[in-house]
Motif scaffolding. Structure first.
Motif, PDB file in Angstrom:
ATOM      1  N   HIS A 190       0.834  -1.204   0.000  1.00  0.00           N
ATOM      2  CA  HIS A 190       0.000   0.000   0.000  1.00  0.00           C
ATOM      3  C   HIS A 190       0.870   1.256   0.000  1.00  0.00           C
ATOM      4  CE1 HIS A 190      -3.414   2.619   0.784  1.00  0.00           C
ATOM      5  NE2 HIS A 190      -2.723   3.155   1.776  1.00  0.00           N
ATOM      6  N   GLY A 191       1.988   1.217   0.742  1.00  0.00           N
ATOM      7  CA  GLY A 191       2.870   2.377   0.807  1.00  0.00           C
ATOM      8  C   GLY A 191       4.015   2.335  -0.180  1.00  0.00           C
ATOM      9  N   PHE A 192       4.009   1.323  -1.032  1.00  0.00           N
ATOM     10  CA  PHE A 192       5.087   1.140  -2.007  1.00  0.00           C
ATOM     11  C   PHE A 192       4.799   2.007  -3.228  1.00  0.00           C
ATOM     12  CE2 PHE A 192       7.256  -1.253  -5.439  1.00  0.00           C
ATOM     13  CZ  PHE A 192       8.518  -1.393  -4.886  1.00  0.00           C
ATOM     14  N   THR A 193       5.141   3.279  -3.139  1.00  0.00           N
ATOM     15  CA  THR A 193       4.846   4.238  -4.195  1.00  0.00           C
ATOM     16  C   THR A 193       6.140   4.822  -4.746  1.00  0.00           C
ATOM     17  OG1 THR A 193       4.751   6.109  -2.656  1.00  0.00           O
ATOM     18  CG2 THR A 193       2.704   4.866  -3.033  1.00  0.00           C
ATOM     19  N   TYR A 194       6.050   5.388  -5.945  1.00  0.00           N
ATOM     20  CA  TYR A 194       7.215   6.038  -6.526  1.00  0.00           C
ATOM     21  C   TYR A 194       7.700   7.174  -5.632  1.00  0.00           C
ATOM     22  CZ  TYR A 194       6.676   3.602 -11.001  1.00  0.00           C
ATOM     23  OH  TYR A 194       6.612   2.638 -11.979  1.00  0.00           O
ATOM     24  N   GLU A 195       6.745   7.888  -5.043  1.00  0.00           N
ATOM     25  CA  GLU A 195       7.118   9.007  -4.180  1.00  0.00           C
ATOM     26  C   GLU A 195       7.929   8.524  -2.978  1.00  0.00           C
ATOM     27  OE1 GLU A 195       3.508  10.181  -6.482  1.00  0.00           O
ATOM     28  OE2 GLU A 195       4.117   8.409  -5.342  1.00  0.00           O
ATOM     29  N   ALA A 196       7.445   7.454  -2.343  1.00  0.00           N
ATOM     30  CA  ALA A 196       8.118   6.950  -1.143  1.00  0.00           C
ATOM     31  C   ALA A 196       9.503   6.394  -1.469  1.00  0.00           C
ATOM     32  CB  ALA A 196       7.259   5.883  -0.475  1.00  0.00           C
ATOM     33  N   VAL A 197       9.596   5.666  -2.565  1.00  0.00           N
ATOM     34  CA  VAL A 197      10.885   5.073  -2.935  1.00  0.00           C
ATOM     35  C   VAL A 197      11.874   6.156  -3.338  1.00  0.00           C
ATOM     36  CG1 VAL A 197      12.057   3.547  -4.557  1.00  0.00           C
ATOM     37  CG2 VAL A 197       9.836   2.879  -3.588  1.00  0.00           C
ATOM     38  N   ALA A 198      11.417   7.132  -4.119  1.00  0.00           N
ATOM     39  CA  ALA A 198      12.309   8.221  -4.532  1.00  0.00           C
ATOM     40  C   ALA A 198      12.824   8.986  -3.329  1.00  0.00           C
ATOM     41  CB  ALA A 198      11.575   9.163  -5.491  1.00  0.00           C
ATOM     42  N   ALA A 199      11.944   9.252  -2.369  1.00  0.00           N
ATOM     43  CA  ALA A 199      12.365   9.971  -1.167  1.00  0.00           C
ATOM     44  C   ALA A 199      13.393   9.169  -0.386  1.00  0.00           C
ATOM     45  CB  ALA A 199      11.148  10.293  -0.301  1.00  0.00           C
ATOM     46  N   ARG A 200      13.162   7.857  -0.245  1.00  0.00           N
ATOM     47  CA  ARG A 200      14.091   7.020   0.504  1.00  0.00           C
ATOM     48  C   ARG A 200      15.449   6.932  -0.215  1.00  0.00           C
ATOM     49  NH1 ARG A 200      13.652   3.107   4.483  1.00  0.00           N
ATOM     50  NH2 ARG A 200      11.949   4.483   5.107  1.00  0.00           N
ATOM     51  N   ALA A 201      15.428   6.907  -1.543  1.00  0.00           N
ATOM     52  CA  ALA A 201      16.668   6.780  -2.313  1.00  0.00           C
ATOM     53  C   ALA A 201      17.376   8.112  -2.514  1.00  0.00           C
ATOM     54  CB  ALA A 201      16.376   6.136  -3.666  1.00  0.00           C
ATOM     55  N   GLY A 202      16.704   9.208  -2.172  1.00  0.00           N
ATOM     56  CA  GLY A 202      17.308  10.515  -2.378  1.00  0.00           C
ATOM     57  C   GLY A 202      17.407  10.886  -3.837  1.00  0.00           C
ATOM     58  N   THR A 203      16.363  10.532  -4.595  1.00  0.00           N
ATOM     59  CA  THR A 203      16.356  10.823  -6.026  1.00  0.00           C
ATOM     60  C   THR A 203      14.982  11.357  -6.413  1.00  0.00           C
ATOM     61  OG1 THR A 203      16.908   9.902  -8.194  1.00  0.00           O
ATOM     62  CG2 THR A 203      15.651   8.483  -6.702  1.00  0.00           C
ATOM     63  N   SER A 204      14.699  11.373  -7.702  1.00  0.00           N
ATOM     64  CA  SER A 204      13.418  11.884  -8.182  1.00  0.00           C
ATOM     65  C   SER A 204      12.597  10.771  -8.816  1.00  0.00           C
ATOM     66  CB  SER A 204      13.646  13.002  -9.211  1.00  0.00           C
ATOM     67  OG  SER A 204      14.310  12.481 -10.351  1.00  0.00           O
ATOM     68  N   LYS A 205      11.301  10.995  -8.912  1.00  0.00           N
ATOM     69  CA  LYS A 205      10.422   9.988  -9.518  1.00  0.00           C
ATOM     70  C   LYS A 205      10.779   9.687 -10.977  1.00  0.00           C
ATOM     71  CE  LYS A 205       6.498  11.918  -8.452  1.00  0.00           C
ATOM     72  NZ  LYS A 205       5.023  12.095  -8.389  1.00  0.00           N
ATOM     73  N   PRO A 206      11.165  10.697 -11.790  1.00  0.00           N
ATOM     74  CA  PRO A 206      11.529  10.372 -13.181  1.00  0.00           C
ATOM     75  C   PRO A 206      12.672   9.371 -13.298  1.00  0.00           C
ATOM     76  CG  PRO A 206      11.111  12.723 -12.973  1.00  0.00           C
ATOM     77  CD  PRO A 206      11.063  12.163 -11.575  1.00  0.00           C
ATOM     78  N   VAL A 207      13.590   9.387 -12.327  1.00  0.00           N
ATOM     79  CA  VAL A 207      14.677   8.412 -12.350  1.00  0.00           C
ATOM     80  C   VAL A 207      14.122   6.996 -12.245  1.00  0.00           C
ATOM     81  CG1 VAL A 207      16.693   7.557 -11.079  1.00  0.00           C
ATOM     82  CG2 VAL A 207      16.384  10.019 -11.420  1.00  0.00           C
ATOM     83  N   LEU A 208      13.108   6.817 -11.421  1.00  0.00           N
ATOM     84  CA  LEU A 208      12.469   5.507 -11.270  1.00  0.00           C
ATOM     85  C   LEU A 208      11.632   5.151 -12.493  1.00  0.00           C
ATOM     86  CD1 LEU A 208      11.263   5.827  -7.562  1.00  0.00           C
ATOM     87  CD2 LEU A 208      13.247   4.569  -8.384  1.00  0.00           C
ATOM     88  N   TYR A 209      10.855   6.117 -12.987  1.00  0.00           N
ATOM     89  CA  TYR A 209       9.979   5.861 -14.129  1.00  0.00           C
ATOM     90  C   TYR A 209      10.768   5.451 -15.373  1.00  0.00           C
ATOM     91  CZ  TYR A 209       5.710   7.656 -11.935  1.00  0.00           C
ATOM     92  OH  TYR A 209       4.617   7.830 -11.135  1.00  0.00           O
TER      93      TYR A 209
END
Length: 208
Positions: free
Chosen positions: A38-57
């Motif tokens: 439920h909390g596994f979102t691009y926003e949460a992962v990007a924040a934890r990794a210290g990066t941006s959502k486009p990097v993940l996308y």
């Protein structure tokens, strides 16, 4: 010179390629463990990794792509035993699963409940996707080897029967929320699985 060295040491190294993907999936794993699907979102992962959502996308266009990549990094294939005995192979493999996979397996079932409901899939479906090679399931390989050795008669066997030891141990792990007693593993192999395959616990054909 000393000032330049201090500035160099204080400058974060830019992560690229495999190092970057490892850092991202490590961060994604931490989010999954702490917050579940439920909390596994691009926003949460990007924040934890210290990066941006486009990097993940750019790497994982769909949330499920990121999930599978994250799980694959933390789900390493176990070495298959080859003792020359189906019974000993089965016991060794189940003991390895019990020792190395108990926490991960329970965690995945609990944390991915929302994922299974959302996608209409099961843990078996997920396990198939995480299988890195095209090799058959582990217990199918053990059975095939036993047939090749002449230890086990060649006969049609359903996938459910072949994979039964893993399914039963997994069930008991989930009930116990952890590893199961070794006596349970021995009982599953000797009193349930081998008789279904037509073998006695001594590895001989039933009735011989």
């Amino acid at each position: 010179m000393a000032n330049e060295q201090r500035r160099a040491e204080g400058t974060p190294t830019r992560r690229r390629g495999t190092a970057l993907e490892s850092a991202l999936t490590d961060a994604a794993w931490d989010v999954l463990v702490e917050q579940g699907y439920h909390g596994f979102t691009y926003e949460a992962v990007a924040a934890r990794a210290g990066t941006s959502k486009p990097v993940l996308y750019r790497r994982w266009p769909q949330r499920e792509d990121l999930l599978i990549a994250t799980l694959a990094r933390h789900w390493h294939p176990l070495d298959l035993p080859d003792t020359g005995s189906l019974r000993q192979d089965a016991l060794a493999l189940l003991r390895a699963i019990n020792a190395k996979r108990d926490r991960t397996m329970v965690l995945l079932h609990l944390k991915l409940a929302d994922y299974f409901r959302e996608t209409g899939t099961s843990f078996n479906d997920l396990r198939s996707r995480l299988r890195i090679t095209d090799q058959p399931p582990p217990f199918a390989t053990l059975v095939d080897r036993a047939v090749e050795r002449g230890e086990l008669a060649e006969a049609p066997r359903s996938e459910r029967v072949v994979n039964l030891p893993f399914d039963l141990v997994r069930h008991d792990m989930l009930m116990a929320i952890g590893a199961v007693p070794d006596a349970t593993i021995v009982e599953i192999v000797d009193t349930v699985w081998l008789p279904l395959l037509g073998l006695s616990p001594h590895g001989t054909q039933a009735g011989h």
